[in-house]
Scaffold this motif. Structure first.
Motif, mmCIF file in Angstrom:
data_model
loop_
_atom_site.group_PDB
_atom_site.id
_atom_site.type_symbol
_atom_site.label_atom_id
_atom_site.label_comp_id
_atom_site.label_asym_id
_atom_site.label_seq_id
_atom_site.Cartn_x
_atom_site.Cartn_y
_atom_site.Cartn_z
ATOM 1 N N VAL A 273 0.847 -1.191 0.000
ATOM 2 C CA VAL A 273 0.000 0.000 0.000
ATOM 3 C C VAL A 273 0.887 1.248 0.000
ATOM 4 O O VAL A 273 1.868 1.320 0.737
ATOM 5 C CB VAL A 273 -0.902 0.016 1.256
ATOM 6 N N GLY A 274 0.520 2.211 -0.821
ATOM 7 C CA GLY A 274 1.163 3.515 -0.800
ATOM 8 C C GLY A 274 0.230 4.513 -0.134
ATOM 9 O O GLY A 274 -0.976 4.488 -0.367
ATOM 10 N N MET A 275 0.787 5.348 0.697
ATOM 11 C CA MET A 275 -0.006 6.336 1.425
ATOM 12 C C MET A 275 0.358 7.728 0.919
ATOM 13 O O MET A 275 1.530 8.109 0.950
ATOM 14 C CB MET A 275 0.291 6.249 2.924
ATOM 15 N N CYS A 276 -0.638 8.477 0.468
ATOM 16 C CA CYS A 276 -0.419 9.845 0.014
ATOM 17 C C CYS A 276 -1.087 10.799 1.003
ATOM 18 O O CYS A 276 -2.260 10.648 1.329
ATOM 19 C CB CYS A 276 -0.970 10.065 -1.385
ATOM 20 N N HIS B 149 5.207 6.563 2.366
ATOM 21 C CA HIS B 149 4.318 7.719 2.528
ATOM 22 C C HIS B 149 4.864 8.849 1.678
ATOM 23 O O HIS B 149 6.066 9.164 1.763
ATOM 24 C CB HIS B 149 4.297 8.172 3.992
ATOM 25 N N ILE B 150 4.010 9.468 0.857
ATOM 26 C CA ILE B 150 4.445 10.609 0.057
ATOM 27 C C ILE B 150 3.673 11.858 0.469
ATOM 28 O O ILE B 150 2.625 11.776 1.094
ATOM 29 C CB ILE B 150 4.296 10.353 -1.464
ATOM 30 N N VAL C 153 -0.862 10.869 12.470
ATOM 31 C CA VAL C 153 0.386 10.315 12.994
ATOM 32 C C VAL C 153 0.760 9.065 12.192
ATOM 33 O O VAL C 153 -0.055 8.162 12.033
ATOM 34 C CB VAL C 153 0.224 9.959 14.493
ATOM 35 N N ILE C 154 1.989 9.042 11.709
ATOM 36 C CA ILE C 154 2.498 7.880 10.978
ATOM 37 C C ILE C 154 3.185 6.974 12.006
ATOM 38 O O ILE C 154 4.115 7.396 12.681
ATOM 39 C CB ILE C 154 3.477 8.300 9.869
ATOM 40 N N ARG C 155 2.726 5.738 12.108
ATOM 41 C CA ARG C 155 3.241 4.838 13.142
ATOM 42 C C ARG C 155 3.967 3.613 12.578
ATOM 43 O O ARG C 155 4.218 2.669 13.309
ATOM 44 C CB ARG C 155 2.108 4.380 14.044
ATOM 45 N N ASP C 156 4.264 3.610 11.292
ATOM 46 C CA ASP C 156 4.998 2.462 10.749
ATOM 47 C C ASP C 156 6.416 2.897 10.384
ATOM 48 O O ASP C 156 6.767 4.067 10.497
ATOM 49 C CB ASP C 156 4.255 1.864 9.547
#
Length: 138
Positions: free
Chosen positions: A30-33, A115-116, A126-129
């Motif tokens: 999965v890509g997160m934008c 994440h982009i 909040v990014i937790r990975d």
């Protein structure tokens, strides 16, 4: 409605079930934008999509119920005209399909590749990975 083939690795649909699709082969990460456009279209802090090779994607039903909205910049989003759920759409080069991760049935074993547009992420998201983070698109 077409039934998924025995080779199906995942299937998905919109909230009302009018739009459905199947994926074959190994699922990509999965890509997160976190850009403002993806946040607006998803209603949350990021937009989660899989970039699935076109030959591994098949519409099962409802392709005619998809509406696309495009900006003059070329950015676009697709959604079910009946319920408004995000829907798969081709990447700009047509080689892959952007598949909304949240539209997949069940809980497939997925990982996050990165994440982009993190520079435009809201403070409350909040990014937790441990996936790589990029201020803009690489």
């Amino acid at each position: 409605m077409t039934e998924p083939s025995p080779d199906t690795s995942a299937s998905g649909r919109c909230l009302c079930g009018a739009v459905s699709f199947a994926l074959t082969g190994r699922l990509p990460p999965v890509g997160m934008c976190h850009c403002s456009k993806c946040r607006r279209v998803s209603g949350v802090g990021s937009n989660a999509v899989l970039a699935v090779r076109r030959e591994r994607f098949a519409w099962l039903a409802g392709q005619d119920r998809i509406q696309t909205f495009a900006l003059s910049s070329g950015w676009s989003t697709a959604f079910c005209r009946q319920c408004g759920s995000p829907a798969p759409q081709p990447t700009p080069d047509g080689a892959r399909m952007w598949v909304p991760a949240g539209s997949l049935d069940g809980d497939p074993d997925l990982s996050v590749s990165g994440h982009i547009h993190v520079a435009s992420k809201p403070r409350w998201a909040v990014i937790r990975d441990d996936a790589p983070q990029f201020d803009e698109a690489p």
